[in-house]
Enzyme design. Structure first.
Site, PDB file in Angstrom:
ATOM      1  N   ASP A 129       0.833  -1.212   0.000  1.00  0.00           N
ATOM      2  CA  ASP A 129       0.000   0.000   0.000  1.00  0.00           C
ATOM      3  C   ASP A 129       0.866   1.261   0.000  1.00  0.00           C
ATOM      4  O   ASP A 129       1.980   1.256   0.528  1.00  0.00           O
ATOM      5  CB  ASP A 129      -0.923  -0.021   1.228  1.00  0.00           C
ATOM      6  CG  ASP A 129      -2.059   0.968   1.108  1.00  0.00           C
ATOM      7  OD1 ASP A 129      -2.391   1.367  -0.028  1.00  0.00           O
ATOM      8  OD2 ASP A 129      -2.622   1.350   2.151  1.00  0.00           O
ATOM      9  N   TRP A 188       2.654   8.043  -2.704  1.00  0.00           N
ATOM     10  CA  TRP A 188       4.043   8.249  -3.160  1.00  0.00           C
ATOM     11  C   TRP A 188       4.045   9.143  -4.403  1.00  0.00           C
ATOM     12  O   TRP A 188       4.838  10.076  -4.506  1.00  0.00           O
ATOM     13  CB  TRP A 188       4.680   6.894  -3.482  1.00  0.00           C
ATOM     14  CG  TRP A 188       6.122   6.987  -3.879  1.00  0.00           C
ATOM     15  CD1 TRP A 188       7.203   6.904  -3.062  1.00  0.00           C
ATOM     16  CD2 TRP A 188       6.615   7.206  -5.217  1.00  0.00           C
ATOM     17  NE1 TRP A 188       8.360   7.064  -3.803  1.00  0.00           N
ATOM     18  CE2 TRP A 188       8.034   7.249  -5.126  1.00  0.00           C
ATOM     19  CE3 TRP A 188       6.025   7.380  -6.463  1.00  0.00           C
ATOM     20  CZ2 TRP A 188       8.852   7.446  -6.238  1.00  0.00           C
ATOM     21  CZ3 TRP A 188       6.847   7.581  -7.572  1.00  0.00           C
ATOM     22  CH2 TRP A 188       8.236   7.613  -7.443  1.00  0.00           C
ATOM     23  N   HIS A 233       2.109   3.375  -9.091  1.00  0.00           N
ATOM     24  CA  HIS A 233       1.956   1.931  -9.294  1.00  0.00           C
ATOM     25  C   HIS A 233       3.130   1.378 -10.106  1.00  0.00           C
ATOM     26  O   HIS A 233       3.594   0.268  -9.866  1.00  0.00           O
ATOM     27  CB  HIS A 233       0.629   1.618  -9.995  1.00  0.00           C
ATOM     28  CG  HIS A 233      -0.573   2.033  -9.185  1.00  0.00           C
ATOM     29  ND1 HIS A 233      -0.705   1.744  -7.847  1.00  0.00           N
ATOM     30  CD2 HIS A 233      -1.700   2.719  -9.524  1.00  0.00           C
ATOM     31  CE1 HIS A 233      -1.852   2.230  -7.392  1.00  0.00           C
ATOM     32  NE2 HIS A 233      -2.471   2.837  -8.386  1.00  0.00           N
ATOM     33  N   SER A 270      -7.421  -5.438  -5.050  1.00  0.00           N
ATOM     34  CA  SER A 270      -8.453  -6.054  -4.215  1.00  0.00           C
ATOM     35  C   SER A 270      -9.803  -6.048  -4.922  1.00  0.00           C
ATOM     36  O   SER A 270     -10.022  -5.285  -5.874  1.00  0.00           O
ATOM     37  CB  SER A 270      -8.577  -5.308  -2.879  1.00  0.00           C
ATOM     38  OG  SER A 270      -9.288  -4.105  -3.046  1.00  0.00           O
ATOM     39  N   GLU A 286     -12.271  -4.724  -3.943  1.00  0.00           N
ATOM     40  CA  GLU A 286     -12.855  -3.386  -3.759  1.00  0.00           C
ATOM     41  C   GLU A 286     -12.177  -2.333  -4.629  1.00  0.00           C
ATOM     42  O   GLU A 286     -12.704  -1.224  -4.789  1.00  0.00           O
ATOM     43  CB  GLU A 286     -12.748  -2.974  -2.282  1.00  0.00           C
ATOM     44  CG  GLU A 286     -13.659  -3.758  -1.338  1.00  0.00           C
ATOM     45  CD  GLU A 286     -13.190  -5.191  -1.069  1.00  0.00           C
ATOM     46  OE1 GLU A 286     -11.961  -5.441  -1.109  1.00  0.00           O
ATOM     47  OE2 GLU A 286     -14.047  -6.066  -0.851  1.00  0.00           O
ATOM     48  N   ARG A 341     -12.354   2.300  -7.778  1.00  0.00           N
ATOM     49  CA  ARG A 341     -11.500   3.475  -8.028  1.00  0.00           C
ATOM     50  C   ARG A 341     -11.869   4.117  -9.364  1.00  0.00           C
ATOM     51  O   ARG A 341     -12.571   3.508 -10.182  1.00  0.00           O
ATOM     52  CB  ARG A 341     -10.038   3.038  -8.035  1.00  0.00           C
ATOM     53  CG  ARG A 341      -9.607   2.593  -6.659  1.00  0.00           C
ATOM     54  CD  ARG A 341      -8.124   2.464  -6.564  1.00  0.00           C
ATOM     55  NE  ARG A 341      -7.775   2.123  -5.194  1.00  0.00           N
ATOM     56  CZ  ARG A 341      -6.563   2.176  -4.685  1.00  0.00           C
ATOM     57  NH1 ARG A 341      -5.559   2.557  -5.458  1.00  0.00           N
ATOM     58  NH2 ARG A 341      -6.326   1.865  -3.426  1.00  0.00           N
ATOM     59  N   LEU A 373      11.371 -20.039  -5.274  1.00  0.00           N
ATOM     60  CA  LEU A 373      10.435 -19.152  -4.556  1.00  0.00           C
ATOM     61  C   LEU A 373       9.075 -19.204  -5.239  1.00  0.00           C
ATOM     62  O   LEU A 373       8.991 -19.103  -6.463  1.00  0.00           O
ATOM     63  CB  LEU A 373      10.963 -17.711  -4.591  1.00  0.00           C
ATOM     64  CG  LEU A 373      10.060 -16.635  -3.985  1.00  0.00           C
ATOM     65  CD1 LEU A 373      10.061 -16.709  -2.462  1.00  0.00           C
ATOM     66  CD2 LEU A 373      10.503 -15.233  -4.404  1.00  0.00           C
ATOM     67  N   ARG A 413       2.264  -4.820   6.137  1.00  0.00           N
ATOM     68  CA  ARG A 413       1.505  -3.813   5.398  1.00  0.00           C
ATOM     69  C   ARG A 413       2.308  -2.528   5.385  1.00  0.00           C
ATOM     70  O   ARG A 413       2.656  -1.986   6.438  1.00  0.00           O
ATOM     71  CB  ARG A 413       0.130  -3.549   6.021  1.00  0.00           C
ATOM     72  CG  ARG A 413      -0.629  -2.494   5.196  1.00  0.00           C
ATOM     73  CD  ARG A 413      -2.072  -2.311   5.584  1.00  0.00           C
ATOM     74  NE  ARG A 413      -2.712  -1.390   4.644  1.00  0.00           N
ATOM     75  CZ  ARG A 413      -3.952  -1.482   4.212  1.00  0.00           C
ATOM     76  NH1 ARG A 413      -4.729  -2.457   4.651  1.00  0.00           N
ATOM     77  NH2 ARG A 413      -4.445  -0.603   3.361  1.00  0.00           N
ATOM     78  N   SER A 433      -7.905  -4.846   5.294  1.00  0.00           N
ATOM     79  CA  SER A 433      -8.500  -4.534   3.986  1.00  0.00           C
ATOM     80  C   SER A 433      -8.832  -5.791   3.162  1.00  0.00           C
ATOM     81  O   SER A 433      -8.538  -5.847   1.963  1.00  0.00           O
ATOM     82  CB  SER A 433      -7.586  -3.598   3.173  1.00  0.00           C
ATOM     83  OG  SER A 433      -7.390  -2.379   3.865  1.00  0.00           O
TER      84      SER A 433
HETATM   85  C1  IPE Z   1      -5.272  -2.735  -0.057  1.00  0.00           C
HETATM   86  O1  IPE Z   1      -5.009  -1.385  -0.234  1.00  0.00           O
HETATM   87  C2  IPE Z   1      -5.272  -3.430  -1.380  1.00  0.00           C
HETATM   88  C3  IPE Z   1      -3.985  -3.513  -2.071  1.00  0.00           C
HETATM   89  C4  IPE Z   1      -2.828  -3.115  -1.602  1.00  0.00           C
HETATM   90  C5  IPE Z   1      -4.023  -4.132  -3.361  1.00  0.00           C
HETATM   91  P1  IPE Z   1      -6.168  -0.294  -0.350  1.00  0.00           P
HETATM   92  O2  IPE Z   1      -5.492   1.012  -0.538  1.00  0.00           O
HETATM   93  O3  IPE Z   1      -7.164  -0.685  -1.370  1.00  0.00           O
HETATM   94  O4  IPE Z   1      -6.851  -0.385   1.099  1.00  0.00           O
HETATM   95  P2  IPE Z   1      -7.793   0.640   1.845  1.00  0.00           P
HETATM   96  O5  IPE Z   1      -8.880   1.028   0.901  1.00  0.00           O
HETATM   97  O6  IPE Z   1      -6.973   1.816   2.237  1.00  0.00           O
HETATM   98  O7  IPE Z   1      -8.280  -0.103   3.050  1.00  0.00           O
HETATM   99  C1  IPE Z   2      -1.696   0.191  -3.268  1.00  0.00           C
HETATM  100  O1  IPE Z   2      -1.440   1.554  -3.315  1.00  0.00           O
HETATM  101  C2  IPE Z   2      -1.902  -0.413  -4.628  1.00  0.00           C
HETATM  102  C3  IPE Z   2      -3.310  -0.723  -4.938  1.00  0.00           C
HETATM  103  C4  IPE Z   2      -4.300  -0.689  -4.103  1.00  0.00           C
HETATM  104  C5  IPE Z   2      -3.585  -1.120  -6.299  1.00  0.00           C
HETATM  105  P1  IPE Z   2      -2.608   2.605  -3.297  1.00  0.00           P
HETATM  106  O2  IPE Z   2      -2.977   2.937  -4.690  1.00  0.00           O
HETATM  107  O3  IPE Z   2      -3.724   2.169  -2.426  1.00  0.00           O
HETATM  108  O4  IPE Z   2      -1.865   3.845  -2.635  1.00  0.00           O
HETATM  109  P2  IPE Z   2      -2.471   4.891  -1.599  1.00  0.00           P
HETATM  110  O5  IPE Z   2      -2.960   4.105  -0.415  1.00  0.00           O
HETATM  111  O6  IPE Z   2      -3.577   5.614  -2.303  1.00  0.00           O
HETATM  112  O7  IPE Z   2      -1.314   5.767  -1.264  1.00  0.00           O
HETATM  113 MG    MG Z   3      -4.116   2.405  -0.460  1.00  0.00          MG
END
Ligand code: IPE
Ligand code: IPE
Ligand code: MG
Length: 246
Positions: free
Chosen positions: A17, A22, A34, A62, A64, A68, A128, A178, A186
């Site tokens: 996450d 970043w 990403h 995820s 969820e 986005r 691995l 995490r 999550s």
């Molecule tokens: C969790 O991160 C899912 C992944 C890293 C793929 P999210 O950024 O989606 O989690 P929430 O929404 O902050 O809980």
């Molecule tokens: C995790 O990084 C990657 C995915 C969930 C795909 P985020 O995109 O959630 O990054 P933040 O949490 O918005 O910084």
């Molecule tokens: Mg995130």
């Protein structure tokens, strides 16, 4: 006294996450974060292999994350397809076996083909195991496992559910990391993380390097895993030295 060798977790799972933050901090589009996340993952896979971790499971998208903005979702799909075709030869050379974990029915044909090819071409590797959780949710996994048992007329027992889960090919994670500072799961590995050690760091995923992974592994090495038992049961006190006559 000889020092106990520091335990290296057999299986590490990571919620990668912080990519978006970043990028935003640098006035870049989120997808640029990403992209840097893929670089961090490449380095992490290599370091896991080097230090003797046998299974690495990463949360890449995820159930969820479909909610986005559409351009971010399509950017992530493109990135997965591109990363697979670019990285597989090197992963192959490093002895990494790729498994896709998640509901692939909702993915495009291009992405599904890329996943199938990556799995097939690395199937003989043993150094691995890399599980990529994509369109994955812990609730999805429990529900699909239960549905499988119901369809086969099998009893709903812990052992049967365990065998029907998407990660049945590996033991449960020893350590769940995490990045990104959030203190939540999550919807990751709800079933499998029942007894995992948890490690949270404020480092954003693109900043998570070999030294950061070493720090997490060192922290894990200090933990006492009791699995419901008492401390005395899992690490009996050293026998007192036999007294010598004065
Ligand atoms: C969790 O991160 C899912 C992944 C890293 C793929 P999210 O950024 O989606 O989690 P929430 O929404 O902050 O809980
Ligand atoms: C995790 O990084 C990657 C995915 C969930 C795909 P985020 O995109 O959630 O990054 P933040 O949490 O918005 O910084
Ligand atoms: Mg995130």
């Amino acid at each position: 006294m000889s020092k106990q060798p520091r335990a290296v977790p057999h299986h590490i799972a990571i919620v990668m996450d912080g990519n978006g933050r970043w990028a935003t901090k640098r006035f870049l589009p989120r997808v640029a974060g990403h992209k840097r996340g893929v670089d961090a993952l490449r380095a992490c896979v290599r370091h896991c292999g080097d230090v003797g971790v046998k299974v690495l499971t990463v949360f890449a998208f995820s159930s969820e994350n479909w909610n986005r903005p559409a351009d971010e979702v399509s950017g992530l799909m493109e990135l997965l397809a591109a990363a697979l075709s670019r990285e597989v030869p090197q992963l192959q050379a490093e002895g990494v076996r790729i498994h896709f974990v998640g509901d692939r029915t909702a993915l495009s044909e291009k992405v599904r083909n890329g996943l199938a090819l990556a799995e097939a071409s690395t199937a003989g590797n043993e150094r691995l195991v890399l599980n990529i959780c994509f369109n994955y949710g812990g609730r999805w996994d429990i529900a699909q496992a239960a549905a499988k048992l119901a369809a086969r007329g099998e009893a709903i027992t812990e052992a049967n559910l365990d065998r029907a889960m998407a990660l049945a090919h590996v033991p449960d994670p020893d350590l769940v990391i995490r990045t990104g500072g959030e203190l939540r799961i999550s919807n990751f590995l709800l079933w499998q993380a029942a007894y995992s050690e948890l490690y949270f760091t404020d480092k954003l995923w693109p900043e998570f390097d070999a030294a950061a992974l070493d720090a997490a592994i060192a922290d894990y090495g200090q933990r006492e895993r009791r699995f419901g038992k008492t401390s005395e049961q899992v690490s009996p006190p050293a026998k007192p030295a036999s007294r010598k006559a004065a």
